[in-house]
Design an enzyme around this catalytic site. Sequence first.
Site, PDB file in Angstrom:
ATOM      1  CB  THR B  23     -39.775 -45.626 -12.167  1.00  0.00           C
ATOM      2  OG1 THR B  23     -39.269 -45.653 -13.505  1.00  0.00           O
ATOM      3  CG2 THR B  23     -38.650 -46.004 -11.221  1.00  0.00           C
ATOM      4  CB  CYS B  29     -31.763 -46.835 -14.329  1.00  0.00           C
ATOM      5  SG  CYS B  29     -31.493 -46.878 -16.104  1.00  0.00           S
ATOM      6  CG  HIS B  46     -36.014 -44.465 -14.697  1.00  0.00           C
ATOM      7  ND1 HIS B  46     -36.843 -45.564 -14.730  1.00  0.00           N
ATOM      8  CD2 HIS B  46     -34.811 -44.898 -15.156  1.00  0.00           C
ATOM      9  CE1 HIS B  46     -36.156 -46.611 -15.207  1.00  0.00           C
ATOM     10  NE2 HIS B  46     -34.930 -46.226 -15.482  1.00  0.00           N
TER      11      HIS B  46
END
Lengths: 198, 160
Positions: B23, B29, B46
């Site tokens: 990711t 995040c 994620h």
Amino acid sequence: MNVTQFQLDALREIGNIGSGNAATALSTLLQRRIEMSVPKVWAVPFEQVSAIVGQLDTPQVAIYVKVEGEAPGKAVFLFPVESAEIVVQALFGTNEPLDLYADEMAQSALKEVGNILVSSFLVALSQFSGIPLQPSVPALAVDMIGASLDAIFLEEGTLEDTVLFIDTQLSGIPEIEGQFIFLPDDGSLQKLLGAMGL
Amino acid sequence: MNGVISVGMADYKTARSPDILLTAGLGSCIGICIHDPFLKVGGMAHIMLPTAVGSIGGNPAKYADTALELLLREIVGMGANKARLRAKMAGGAQMFNFPGKPPVLKIGLRNAEAVELELKRNGIPLLVADVGGSFGRTIHFDVGTGELRIRTINHGEKVF
């Protein structure tokens, strides 16, 4: 929030006027011609933002200014690192290579650029809507574009399923590219449109 | 064939060895990585926000609590034993600082706390937590070995 096509058109018009002012300010600042694309209005899930900004781990300079006043929001200038270097070199009148990751003078100059551009955007928006709006002190990150944007969009700890924002591409001659994003907070759009009699 | 499977924002994916999960551009995040070292399967989520409780709803993969639930269900569905699962996480940065105005929410740290809490609730040990700071991260997770590779633009690369 349900947004009609008519409101999207109005938002695009806001983008046109504001971004035009910002592009003129950048042009005056750098003493070179700056061209502006027709602003795009996006109403998309934030998850799809990579469709708009490209690869999420591309390094970019993000200058983030909060819009304060009766219709708050967020404004972000994105410059590819090379373009930001050219902007700073033009301001400093030098061709010396710069390290934007560490050079505090350069970073501070870029924040000032962000401040001037967002202020010009807001002057236009305020005149058009009659709602007074002020820019916050600017903040800057030279980092992965996805990382900067998620921090900006998620700052308040909430995220609407659909985020609405205006996106304008700026390009200068030679070799400057940039992107301006204006993100009205929830409710601000209604106020702006209401003030304009829409 | 060694494939790289990309996990988008508010997304989760599972994989079998030798595939790698990736990711890109984590700011506040968090990338949650879970694997079963015996069966060599695992997954990555994620997540963007701490909890679906009291939120507007929408995509459950956005939130730490609901995303982890979905991810675990899918990994266990692949035959993994929940008691063998191990977790690693990265992200949760504070990308911007406004002088004189401390951030009200510190959403990155709250995300990290939420992930930690949910893992504990599920009895899954958290082996690595590379969180915080003010820089973005791109992560690669090898579901076979459990190796987590964290790349940054200006803060080096780490392997856990």
